[in-house]
Design an enzyme around this catalytic site. Structure first.
Site, PDB file in Angstrom:
ATOM      1  N   CYS A  81     -66.273 -27.182  93.327  1.00  0.00           N
ATOM      2  CA  CYS A  81     -64.938 -26.742  93.765  1.00  0.00           C
ATOM      3  C   CYS A  81     -64.225 -27.843  94.523  1.00  0.00           C
ATOM      4  O   CYS A  81     -64.839 -28.526  95.339  1.00  0.00           O
ATOM      5  CB  CYS A  81     -65.031 -25.605  94.760  1.00  0.00           C
ATOM      6  N   ARG A 138     -57.499 -17.152  86.480  1.00  0.00           N
ATOM      7  CA  ARG A 138     -58.289 -17.069  87.703  1.00  0.00           C
ATOM      8  C   ARG A 138     -57.641 -17.884  88.830  1.00  0.00           C
ATOM      9  O   ARG A 138     -57.794 -17.598  89.996  1.00  0.00           O
ATOM     10  CB  ARG A 138     -59.672 -17.633  87.357  1.00  0.00           C
TER      11      ARG A 138
HETATM   12  P1  XMP Z   1     -72.043 -23.291  93.363  1.00  0.00           P
HETATM   13  O1  XMP Z   1     -72.009 -23.969  94.696  1.00  0.00           O
HETATM   14  O2  XMP Z   1     -73.134 -22.302  93.250  1.00  0.00           O
HETATM   15  O3  XMP Z   1     -70.670 -22.482  93.293  1.00  0.00           O
HETATM   16  O4  XMP Z   1     -72.056 -24.286  92.246  1.00  0.00           O
HETATM   17  C1  XMP Z   1     -70.366 -21.601  92.257  1.00  0.00           C
HETATM   18  C2  XMP Z   1     -69.110 -20.823  92.614  1.00  0.00           C
HETATM   19  O5  XMP Z   1     -67.975 -21.693  92.751  1.00  0.00           O
HETATM   20  C3  XMP Z   1     -66.777 -20.981  92.415  1.00  0.00           C
HETATM   21  N1  XMP Z   1     -66.049 -21.797  91.440  1.00  0.00           N
HETATM   22  C4  XMP Z   1     -64.996 -22.585  91.744  1.00  0.00           C
HETATM   23  N2  XMP Z   1     -64.306 -22.759  92.897  1.00  0.00           N
HETATM   24  N3  XMP Z   1     -62.948 -24.354  91.831  1.00  0.00           N
HETATM   25  C5  XMP Z   1     -63.258 -23.636  92.931  1.00  0.00           C
HETATM   26  O6  XMP Z   1     -62.621 -23.792  93.971  1.00  0.00           O
HETATM   27  C6  XMP Z   1     -63.578 -24.235  90.633  1.00  0.00           C
HETATM   28  O7  XMP Z   1     -63.274 -24.907  89.659  1.00  0.00           O
HETATM   29  C7  XMP Z   1     -64.663 -23.296  90.593  1.00  0.00           C
HETATM   30  N4  XMP Z   1     -65.489 -22.888  89.597  1.00  0.00           N
HETATM   31  C8  XMP Z   1     -66.336 -21.984  90.160  1.00  0.00           C
HETATM   32  C9  XMP Z   1     -67.184 -19.644  91.874  1.00  0.00           C
HETATM   33  O8  XMP Z   1     -66.974 -18.704  92.901  1.00  0.00           O
HETATM   34  C10 XMP Z   1     -68.660 -19.841  91.551  1.00  0.00           C
HETATM   35  O9  XMP Z   1     -69.405 -18.646  91.565  1.00  0.00           O
END
Ligand code: XMP
Length: 522
Positions: free
Chosen positions: A345, A440
């Site tokens: 993120c 989203r």
């Molecule tokens: P981890 O740390 O487990 O996080 O890799 C997974 C979670 O990150 C969120 N997610 C995003 N948040 N930009 C964001 O700000 C993105 O592109 C993105 N893609 C996923 C989501 O909540 C996921 O479960």
């Protein structure tokens, strides 16, 4: 006594409960590495700890881990493996709606005790039609009971004849006839159908399917030997698969607050799609967006709650008490907490918005308790210790990055410099938004052709082997943490947790240091 009171008072001054610790830090946002948990007197051995968690009345898991609804993390294969290990997979929505329906079907049809509604074929179908259906629905099996229009059993179409070379033959010509098919009547199943089926397979070597019929020879269900074997072996496992009331694996799926060409919530489309998911046995729908405290998400949750009064609804993401209250009032049972902690993120960098995860969890957990809903700690988990800290405030965690390298995650394996990797990308990365996840982040897919600011990156994760291995490491860590805190179950973990802040020197001290590491713990 006086001494032990003094000792307890001294501990309490430094190692504080959530109620004292977090308000004492108000004004500062903390994340996992900013704090550590204090050890407490324990009579609990890690291996004896219970990890089951209730997310909603009809949604119980045997481990508190959910795989993220991301297109490089959860499709049917991951969701099946998660549920078999006691957790839950949320199927992502970066795919045609029809495909998401069949992904859910694959999970729900995966392993059953008695398959109450087996997929049937009719005698006048062509084998070619059956093959096309297997392809379309992505069935992992190819043997089907054959029934007439009244549901009476006519025979069994064996997988050995469901082959392209027989495509032009009718099922009636190729089936094993009724008098050669093994059946049991419903009455003969008795009180313990699994034991009855187990005995049947013992008594009939080489027979792998057992059909169940009623007194009029109408088909009532089907047992397969591999399901029965798996179920009997599960009894010995510590963390049993997460199943629904019909003994099917649990499965969740994400949807977005889709808008129509006029920019309004596409109510008909969302309701029709979620209706299809529910028909296939979906256990929880996740209204999954980057900003859940919005009119669009609130309206979507309300609409789904009205249409599906009993369906567990997960909604998010939020990081404020007001956000939790808003989604709970709209009808959500389970709230996703996390804005910007994810490993891929960049929301906090790009938008300058978001809250480090532990503070967000504390604030949201208190609002959730008021509203009698549960929370999921979504994003930012990099090690099992983070999960223990998250579970002191949340009912389960959502993991993306730590699962993305597993064999069950979608995507090709790439070799770079002799090492194997899998792709892992943010759902807010440009590539993922083009593939469908733009809603989203409040954009339309068309917007992604113009210039929009991505809030995620495209990355790689090292290949990590089967999910079971990764989960075993994570679960082992959670159980160790609970042993240190003397917590026999997750509710005791939440009550007993005592926190203290650490400095950068403390973080350095926590990892292996001042050694040349030759082997890691995993
Ligand atoms: P981890 O740390 O487990 O996080 O890799 C997974 C979670 O990150 C969120 N997610 C995003 N948040 N930009 C964001 O700000 C993105 O592109 C993105 N893609 C996923 C989501 O909540 C996921 O479960």
């Amino acid at each position: 006594m006086a001494n032990s009171n003094a000792a307890n008072a001294l501990d309490a001054e430094f190692y504080q409960s959530a109620e004292r610790f977090f308000p004492g830090q108000s004004g500062t946002a903390l994340t996992y590495d900013d704090v550590t948990l204090a050890t407490l007197y324990s009579e609990i051995l890690p291996r004896d700890t219970q990890l089951d968690t209730t997310l909603a009345e009809s949604l119980q898991l045997n481990i508190p881990i959910v795989s993220s609804d991301m297109d490089t993390v959860t499709e049917a294969r991951m969701a099946i493996a998660m549920a078999l290990n006691g957790g839950l997979g949320l199927i992502h929505y970066n795919m045609p709606e029809k495909q998401q329906l069949s992904e859910v079907s694959r999970v729900k049809n995966h392993v059953h005790g008695l398959i109450q509604e087996p997929i049937k074929v009719s005698p006048d179908q062509f084998i070619g039609d059956v093959l096309a259906r297997i392809e379309e629905k992505r069935f992992a099996f190819s043997t089907f009971p054959v029934v007439d229009e009244q549901g009476k059993l006519l025979g069994l179409l064996s997988g050995s004849v469901v082959k392209p070379r027989y495509a032009k033959r009718k099922v009636a010509e190729a089936l094993t006839p009724r008098d050669q098919v093994f059946t049991l009547t419903e009455k003969k199943l008795g009180k313990n159908p699994i034991a009855a089926a187990d005995k049947f397979f013992n008594d009939h070597p080489g027979i792998h399917k057992l059909l169940v019929v009623d007194d009029d020879d109408r088909l009532r269900g089907l047992f397969t030997m591999s399901d029965i074997e798996r179920i009997t072996s599960e009894r010995a496992a510590q963390f049993k698969p997460a199943r629904d009331a019909h003994f099917r694996l649990v499965c969740g799926a994400a949807v977005s607050a889709t808008r129509n060409a006029f920019g309004e919530l596409d109510r008909d489309r969302i309701l029709a799609h979620v209706g299809g998911l529910v028909e296939r046995g979906l256990d929880a729908v996740a209204v999954s967006t980057a900003h859940g405290h919005t009119k669009g998400v609130g309206d979507t949750v309300k609409m789904l709650r009205d249409a599906f009064p009993k369906l567990p609804i997960i909604a998010g993401n939020v990081t404020s008490a007001a956000g939790v209250a808003f989604l709970a009032d709209a009808g959500a049972n389970i709230i996703k907490v996390g804005q910007g902690p994810g490993s891929i993120c960049t929301t906090r960098v790009v938008a300058g918005v978001g809250i480090p995860q532990l503070t967000a969890l504390y604030v949201c957990s208190r609002a959730a308790a008021e509203k009698k809903v549960t929370i999921l700690a979504d994003g930012g988990i990099t090690k099992s210790g983070d999960i223990v800290k998250a579970l002191t405030l949340a009912q389960a965690v959502i993991c993306g990055g730590v699962l993305a390298g597993c064999a069950e995650a979608p995507g090709e394996i790439l070799e770079i410099g002799g090492k194997l990797f899998k792709q892992y990308r943010g759902m807010g990365s440009l590539a993922a938004m083009k593939a469908g996840s733009a809603a989203r982040y409040g954009h339309t897919t068309a917007d992604t052709i113009r210039k929009v600011a991505a809030e995620g990156v495209e990355a790689l994760k090292e290949v990590a082997g089967p999910l079971e291995r990764t989960l075993a490491q994570l679960i082992g860590g959670i159980q160790s943490g609970m042993g240190y805190l003397g917590a026999a179950n997750l509710s005791e973990l939440r009550q007993r947790a005592r926190y203290i802040r650490v400095t950068a020197a403390g973080v350095k001290e926590a990892g292996a240091h001042d050694v040349v590491e030759v082997k890691t713990g995993s």
